[in-house]
Motif scaffolding. Structure first.
Motif, PDB file in Angstrom:
ATOM      1  N   MET A   1      39.256  48.882  35.900  1.00 39.56           N
ATOM      2  CA  MET A   1      37.869  48.390  35.995  1.00 39.56           C
ATOM      3  C   MET A   1      36.877  49.545  36.053  1.00 39.56           C
TER       4      MET A   1
ATOM      5  N   ARG B   1      42.127  47.923  39.566  1.00 38.65           N
ATOM      6  CA  ARG B   1      40.869  48.520  40.059  1.00 38.65           C
ATOM      7  C   ARG B   1      40.574  49.835  39.303  1.00 38.65           C
TER       8      ARG B   1
ATOM      9  N   SER C   1      29.480  45.111  44.262  1.00 38.85           N
ATOM     10  CA  SER C   1      29.432  44.401  45.554  1.00 38.85           C
ATOM     11  C   SER C   1      28.151  44.655  46.348  1.00 38.85           C
TER      12      SER C   1
ATOM     13  N   LEU D   1      40.663  42.640  34.227  1.00 37.26           N
ATOM     14  CA  LEU D   1      41.119  42.077  35.514  1.00 37.26           C
ATOM     15  C   LEU D   1      41.657  40.650  35.396  1.00 37.26           C
TER      16      LEU D   1
ATOM     17  N   GLY E   1      32.103  39.574  37.551  1.00 32.31           N
ATOM     18  CA  GLY E   1      31.018  38.728  38.034  1.00 32.31           C
ATOM     19  C   GLY E   1      29.703  39.503  38.030  1.00 32.31           C
TER      20      GLY E   1
ATOM     21  N   SER F   1      41.080  41.129  42.226  1.00 32.36           N
ATOM     22  CA  SER F   1      41.425  42.188  41.260  1.00 32.36           C
ATOM     23  C   SER F   1      41.979  43.432  41.945  1.00 32.36           C
TER      24      SER F   1
HETATM   25  C1  8YV Z   1      35.355  42.505  43.073  1.00 33.14           C
HETATM   26  C2  8YV Z   1      35.171  40.552  41.480  1.00 33.14           C
HETATM   27  O1  8YV Z   1      34.544  41.752  43.842  1.00 33.14           O
HETATM   28  O2  8YV Z   1      35.127  41.354  39.276  1.00 33.14           O
HETATM   29  C3  8YV Z   1      34.648  40.586  40.087  1.00 33.14           C
HETATM   30  O3  8YV Z   1      33.735  39.804  39.781  1.00 33.14           O
HETATM   31  O4  8YV Z   1      34.973  39.639  42.186  1.00 33.14           O
HETATM   32  C4  8YV Z   1      35.973  41.708  41.989  1.00 33.14           C
HETATM   33  O5  8YV Z   1      36.866  42.200  41.178  1.00 33.14           O
HETATM   34  C5  8YV Z   1      34.646  43.734  42.935  1.00 33.14           C
HETATM   35  O6  8YV Z   1      33.369  43.623  42.495  1.00 33.14           O
HETATM   36  C6  8YV Z   1      35.345  44.987  42.790  1.00 33.14           C
HETATM   37  O7  8YV Z   1      34.587  46.096  42.766  1.00 33.14           O
END
Ligand code: 8YV
Length: 327
Positions: free
Chosen positions: A297, A294, A53, A99, A76, A288
């Protein structure tokens, strides 16, 4: 000597311990004006970075002369310039897969709450306005049996389509650069032109990745093609939709409502007209955001960084050819 790694997001203790056992770790609780000089100092010596982020711009890459890998705790990768990183021999790792189902659940939450006006109705109950049997002025729209149009039939698109077809008996249209055989075979999904998807869908659902090609992909022209009774759902990135055009379309009744987890600017300003529209459900980018996902991830992103700094980019690497560049 252990590689130097910067962590720029808070993560659970068990994963912090893993990073500390493998790397010489410098931790930043996000990047901001106050800690930027320290971040830049650490970046000069960093072999790897891990976080989420926050845009890692070319200016930062210019400073990060020793950087070999960046591991983002997200699927992303729009916070990074992939071509610049590849050119400089820096691997970019991400967290696909872990996710998918949670994000599809969030998108379905938006579909259901928007169509059934669930947030609006819940607020009425809390405000003590449940004084009589709910009348037609408060009725919502059915979800089951309707047509959903999915923009982007990747992992998350498929998971949304699966819920729609198997759980809600919906017809699935999709717009994608290639045919998704599995979606066509298992879910009877039909690939179509964008215009067909826009004109025929009751729910238009954006699951495309953000890139220069998809920025403002949905604007006034596209919104005008949607049914007046249709809903726009965005669980991907806010910049894919022209937010000003969307606000106008919602205000003028061009479309019936919108369910949004993402916005052009995040956090969304409390002054945004979107927040005064009753036909909008706005969530704070929680696609997510469950405990289980989380955590998964972060585990995945830590695995990715350990592997990449050991020269293994066989999994979850966006630009495996970065290794062909000498630095
Ligand atoms: C969160 C997201 O923004 O995975 C992505 O692309 O948009 C999300 O899961 C985020 O980066 C969590 O840290």
């Amino acid at each position: 000597m252990k590689p130097n790694v910067i962590l720029y997001k808070e993560i659970p203790d068990d994963q912090l311990a893993r990073l500390q056992s493998h790397f010489n770790l410098t931790y930043f609780d996000g990047i901001n004006d106050a800690n930027r000089p320290d971040f830049i100092r650490a970046l000069k010596e960093a072999d790897g970075i891990i976080g989420a982020s926050y845009p890692i711009t070319t200016d930062y890459l210019d400073i990060a002369q020793k950087l070999k890998a960046a591991s983002t705790i997200s699927v992303g990768v729009d916070q990074f310039s992939i071509s610049e990183m590849t050119e400089r021999g820096i691997y970019l790792m991400h967290t696909p897969g872990v996710l998918t189902e949670t994000t599809a659940d969030t998108i379905f939450t938006l579909i259901l709450t928007t169509a059934r006006r669930a947030v609006e109705m819940a607020e009425m109950v809390k405000a003590g306005q449940w004084t009589k049997s709910i009348g037609p002025e408060f009725y919502g729209s059915d979800v089951h049996g309707k047509t959903i149009g999915i923009l982007g039939m990747g992992r998350i698109g498929y998971a949304v389509a699966k819920r729609a077809a198997a759980g809600f008996n919906m017809s699935v249209l999709y717009y994608n650069h290639s045919v998704n055989e599995r979606a066509e075979h298992d879910l009877n999904a039909k690939r179509c032109e964008l215009d067909t998807l826009l004109t025929e869908s009751d729910f238009v659902c954006v699951v495309l990745p953000l890139s220069p090609e998809t920025e403002k992909f949905i604007g006034k022209e596209q919104l005008d093609k949607m049914k007046h009774s249709a809903f726009l759902i965005n669980g991907s990135r806010g910049k894919i939709i022209d937010e000003k055009a969307l606000i106008e379309a919602l205000q003028e009744g061009v479309i019936c409502g919108a369910g949004l987890d993402v916005f052009e600017e995040e956090p969304l300003s409390v002054k945004s007209p979107l927040l005064s529209l009753p036909n909008v459900v706005a969530l704070p980018h929680i696609g997510s955001a469950t405990h289980e996902t989380r955590h998964a991830m972060v585990v995945c992103a830590v695995d990715n960084l350990i592997a990449a700094l050991n020269g293994d980019t066989s999994k979850n690497c966006i630009n495996p050819t970065a290794g062909c560049t000498t630095r």
